[in-house]
Design a protein around this motif. Structure first.
Motif, PDB file in Angstrom:
ATOM      1  N   ILE A 266       0.872  -1.177   0.000  1.00 28.30           N
ATOM      2  CA  ILE A 266       0.000   0.000   0.000  1.00 28.30           C
ATOM      3  C   ILE A 266       0.907   1.224   0.000  1.00 28.30           C
ATOM      4  O   ILE A 266       1.655   1.450   0.962  1.00 28.30           O
ATOM      5  CB  ILE A 266      -0.951   0.022   1.212  1.00 28.30           C
ATOM      6  CG1 ILE A 266      -1.850  -1.223   1.223  1.00 28.30           C
ATOM      7  CG2 ILE A 266      -1.822   1.275   1.187  1.00 28.30           C
ATOM      8  CD1 ILE A 266      -1.401  -2.324   2.131  1.00 28.30           C
ATOM      9  N   GLU A 267       0.870   1.978  -1.073  1.00 31.37           N
ATOM     10  CA  GLU A 267       1.743   3.145  -1.224  1.00 31.37           C
ATOM     11  C   GLU A 267       1.146   4.349  -0.491  1.00 31.37           C
ATOM     12  O   GLU A 267       0.011   4.752  -0.766  1.00 31.37           O
ATOM     13  CB  GLU A 267       1.919   3.476  -2.711  1.00 31.37           C
ATOM     14  CG  GLU A 267       2.712   4.718  -2.996  1.00 31.37           C
ATOM     15  CD  GLU A 267       4.123   4.671  -2.459  1.00 31.37           C
ATOM     16  OE1 GLU A 267       4.534   5.673  -1.843  1.00 31.37           O
ATOM     17  OE2 GLU A 267       4.822   3.645  -2.653  1.00 31.37           O
ATOM     18  N   VAL A 268       1.914   4.903   0.445  1.00 28.72           N
ATOM     19  CA  VAL A 268       1.417   6.036   1.233  1.00 28.72           C
ATOM     20  C   VAL A 268       2.205   7.324   0.960  1.00 28.72           C
ATOM     21  O   VAL A 268       1.969   8.344   1.607  1.00 28.72           O
ATOM     22  CB  VAL A 268       1.413   5.718   2.745  1.00 28.72           C
ATOM     23  CG1 VAL A 268       0.519   4.516   3.033  1.00 28.72           C
ATOM     24  CG2 VAL A 268       2.825   5.479   3.270  1.00 28.72           C
ATOM     25  N   GLY A 269       3.115   7.278  -0.005  1.00 26.83           N
ATOM     26  CA  GLY A 269       3.941   8.444  -0.290  1.00 26.83           C
ATOM     27  C   GLY A 269       3.174   9.717  -0.624  1.00 26.83           C
ATOM     28  O   GLY A 269       3.479  10.785  -0.093  1.00 26.83           O
ATOM     29  N   PRO A 270       2.167   9.652  -1.501  1.00 23.58           N
ATOM     30  CA  PRO A 270       1.467  10.891  -1.874  1.00 23.58           C
ATOM     31  C   PRO A 270       0.738  11.570  -0.718  1.00 23.58           C
ATOM     32  O   PRO A 270       0.518  12.781  -0.757  1.00 23.58           O
ATOM     33  CB  PRO A 270       0.461  10.411  -2.933  1.00 23.58           C
ATOM     34  CG  PRO A 270       1.069   9.169  -3.494  1.00 23.58           C
ATOM     35  CD  PRO A 270       1.745   8.506  -2.331  1.00 23.58           C
ATOM     36  N   ARG A 271       0.374  10.807   0.305  1.00 27.48           N
ATOM     37  CA  ARG A 271      -0.318  11.405   1.451  1.00 27.48           C
ATOM     38  C   ARG A 271       0.621  11.502   2.658  1.00 27.48           C
ATOM     39  O   ARG A 271       1.114  12.571   2.994  1.00 27.48           O
ATOM     40  CB  ARG A 271      -1.565  10.588   1.788  1.00 27.48           C
ATOM     41  CG  ARG A 271      -2.602  11.323   2.655  1.00 27.48           C
ATOM     42  CD  ARG A 271      -2.301  11.352   4.139  1.00 27.48           C
ATOM     43  NE  ARG A 271      -2.221  10.042   4.764  1.00 27.48           N
ATOM     44  CZ  ARG A 271      -1.838   9.855   6.014  1.00 27.48           C
ATOM     45  NH1 ARG A 271      -1.458  10.886   6.770  1.00 27.48           N
ATOM     46  NH2 ARG A 271      -1.771   8.646   6.531  1.00 27.48           N
ATOM     47  N   ASP A 272       0.914  10.406   3.274  1.00 27.45           N
ATOM     48  CA  ASP A 272       1.754  10.399   4.472  1.00 27.45           C
ATOM     49  C   ASP A 272       3.166  10.870   4.144  1.00 27.45           C
ATOM     50  O   ASP A 272       3.827  11.514   4.962  1.00 27.45           O
ATOM     51  CB  ASP A 272       1.785   8.979   5.057  1.00 27.45           C
ATOM     52  CG  ASP A 272       2.288   8.928   6.480  1.00 27.45           C
ATOM     53  OD1 ASP A 272       2.395   9.997   7.118  1.00 27.45           O
ATOM     54  OD2 ASP A 272       2.580   7.828   6.964  1.00 27.45           O
ATOM     55  N   GLY A 273       3.616  10.574   2.944  1.00 23.10           N
ATOM     56  CA  GLY A 273       4.968  10.948   2.561  1.00 23.10           C
ATOM     57  C   GLY A 273       5.162  12.429   2.345  1.00 23.10           C
ATOM     58  O   GLY A 273       6.228  12.983   2.629  1.00 23.10           O
ATOM     59  N   LEU A 274       4.125  13.113   1.833  1.00 23.67           N
ATOM     60  CA  LEU A 274       4.267  14.524   1.476  1.00 23.67           C
ATOM     61  C   LEU A 274       3.720  15.487   2.524  1.00 23.67           C
ATOM     62  O   LEU A 274       4.005  16.683   2.473  1.00 23.67           O
ATOM     63  CB  LEU A 274       3.568  14.795   0.141  1.00 23.67           C
ATOM     64  CG  LEU A 274       4.137  14.069  -1.086  1.00 23.67           C
ATOM     65  CD1 LEU A 274       3.370  14.493  -2.333  1.00 23.67           C
ATOM     66  CD2 LEU A 274       5.629  14.328  -1.255  1.00 23.67           C
TER      67      LEU A 274
ATOM     68  N   SER B 229      -5.450  13.858   1.641  1.00 26.83           N
ATOM     69  CA  SER B 229      -6.319  13.884   2.819  1.00 26.83           C
ATOM     70  C   SER B 229      -7.142  15.161   2.846  1.00 26.83           C
ATOM     71  O   SER B 229      -6.669  16.234   2.452  1.00 26.83           O
ATOM     72  CB  SER B 229      -5.495  13.749   4.111  1.00 26.83           C
ATOM     73  OG  SER B 229      -4.511  14.756   4.184  1.00 26.83           O
ATOM     74  N   PHE B 230      -8.366  15.029   3.314  1.00 22.68           N
ATOM     75  CA  PHE B 230      -9.234  16.186   3.514  1.00 22.68           C
ATOM     76  C   PHE B 230      -9.039  16.677   4.944  1.00 22.68           C
ATOM     77  O   PHE B 230      -9.751  16.261   5.860  1.00 22.68           O
ATOM     78  CB  PHE B 230     -10.692  15.822   3.233  1.00 22.68           C
ATOM     79  CG  PHE B 230     -11.014  15.714   1.774  1.00 22.68           C
ATOM     80  CD1 PHE B 230     -10.931  16.829   0.953  1.00 22.68           C
ATOM     81  CD2 PHE B 230     -11.386  14.497   1.219  1.00 22.68           C
ATOM     82  CE1 PHE B 230     -11.237  16.739  -0.406  1.00 22.68           C
ATOM     83  CE2 PHE B 230     -11.694  14.402  -0.132  1.00 22.68           C
ATOM     84  CZ  PHE B 230     -11.606  15.521  -0.948  1.00 22.68           C
TER      85      PHE B 230
END
Length: 299
Positions: free
Chosen positions: A12-20, A51-52
Motif C-alpha cells: 500500500i503506497e502512502v507516499g502521496p499522502r503520508d509521505g508529502l 487527505s481532507f
C-alpha cells in the motif's frame, strides 16, 4: 530451513499522502498528479493519495479535491478523512475509499486532533457506520501502536482493544503503525501475532517508520507473524508533524527489493518506482537517500 512466509504481499503506497504531508513548502499539484500516476504505472493497486484536512494545519493537502478528481483508474485510491468535515468533503467527490485514524496514546491523539482516544472513537463510530452504509471501503490507521513520543511504551492490550473496537464497527482494514520507529522485531512479531489470532478475518497492514533503521527487520518479523500487507512510501518519504523526531516511512523500493529477492511476489515494477521517485524528488526539501534508489541512480 522452513520459514512461515506468505507467497505474495500487497504493498500500500502512502507516499502521496503520508509521505508529502510534512513537506513545508507546497508541491505543485501537477507534480503530485504525475507522481501518483507513475506509482500506479509501477503496479500499485492501493494508495493513500491525499487527505481532507484543514489547510491551516496541513497546507500540503489543500489541493485534495483536485487530486481526487484526477486519481488513476484501476487503483484503490484512499483519502484520509480525520473528522466529520473531512468526510463531508469526501462525500462531495466520487471517491469510495477512505482512511480514518486514531492514536492509541491519548497524549498523541490530543496533540494531533485535540481529542482523547475515547472521544475520537465516540465520534468516529457513527461516521464509519454511515460510510459503510454508502458502500465505502474504510481503513482505520492506528497510530502509536508501539511507542508514543509523549508517553513512551504503549500497552499491547490497549492496541488490541482499539483494533477490536474498529473491527466491531465494521472497518475493512487496520493499518497498525510504529509511528516514531521505535519498535523492535520482537515487539513487531508479538503484536501482529496477537492481532492475527484475535482478528483472523480482518485485513491487517503493518506501517513502519525507519527512524532507527529497524523497519526492514520489523517487516520481516511481521511476515513471520502472518502479515501480508505493508504500507510503504516511495523514496522513504514522510514524517509526522505531531511526532517529533519521526523520520520517513520505510521505502517502497527497498521493501519490494527484499521481498522479491526472498521469492515473495509483489507485482511491483522496481524500475518504474524509481521513475516515480524521479518525478517527485526535485520538488522535495531533502535528498532521497534510500538504498535501492541510490544504487539505481549511481549504478
Amino acid at each position: 530451513m522452513q520459514m512461515n512466509l506468505p507467497e505474495r504481499v500487497t504493498m500500500i503506497e502512502v507516499g502521496p499522502r503520508d509521505g508529502l504531508q510534512n513537506e513545508h513548502h507546497f508541491i505543485d499539484t501537477e507534480i503530485k498528479k504525475a507522481f501518483i500516476q507513475k506509482l500506479a504505472d509501477a503496479g500499485m493497486k492501493e494508495m493513500e493519495i491525499t487527505s481532507f484536512v484543514s489547510p491551516k494545519w496541513v497546507p500540503q493537502m489543500q489541493d485534495a479535491a483536485e487530486i481526487v478528481q484526477s486519481r488513476p483508474s484501476g487503483v484503490r485510491n484512499i483519502v484520509l478523512v480525520p473528522n466529520r468535515k473531512g468526510i463531508e468533503q469526501a462525500l462531495e467527490t466520487s471517491c469510495k475509499s477512505v482512511a480514518v485514524f486514531v492514536g492509541v496514546s491519548n497524549s498523541f491523539n490530543k496533540k494531533n486532533i485535540n481529542r482523547s482516544t475515547l472521544e475520537s472513537m465516540a465520534e468516529l463510530q457513527p461516521m464509519i457506520a454511515e460510510l459503510k452504509g454508502k458502500n465505502f471501503f474504510v481503513r482505520a490507521c492506528i497510530s502509536t501502536s508501539f511507542y508514543c513520543p509523549y508517553e513512551g511504551k504503549v500497552s499491547e492490550a490497549d492496541v488490541l482493544g482499539l483494533c477490536q473496537e474498529f473491527a466491531d464497527v465494521g472497518v475493512d482494514e487496520l493499518s497498525v503503525a510504529d509511528t516514531i520507529g521505535m519498535a523492535t522485531p520482537f515487539e513487531s512479531f508479538s503484536l501482529f501475532s496477537k492481532l492475527k489470532e484475535r482478528l483472523p478475518d480482518m485485513m491487517i497492514a503493518a506501517h513502519f517508520h525507519d527512524t532507527r533503521r529497524l523497519a526492514m527487520a520489523n517487516i520481516y518479523a511481521a511476515l513471520q507473524a502472518g502479515i501480508d500487507r505493508f504500507d510503504a512510501s516511495a523514496g522513504g518519504l514522510g514524517g509526522c508533524p505531531f511526532a517529533p523526531g519521526a523520520t520517513g516511512n520505510v521505502a517502497t523500493e527497498d521493501v519490494v527489493y527484499m521481498l522479491e529477492r526472498m521469492g515473495i511476489e509483489t507485482c511491483i515494477d522496481l524500475e518504474k518506482i524509481v521513475e516515480a521517485i524521479d518525478v517527485i524528488a526535485p520538488a522535495l526539501s531533502r535528498k532521497i537517500e534510500t538504498g535501492y534508489y541510490q544504487l539505481a541512480k549511481n549504478g
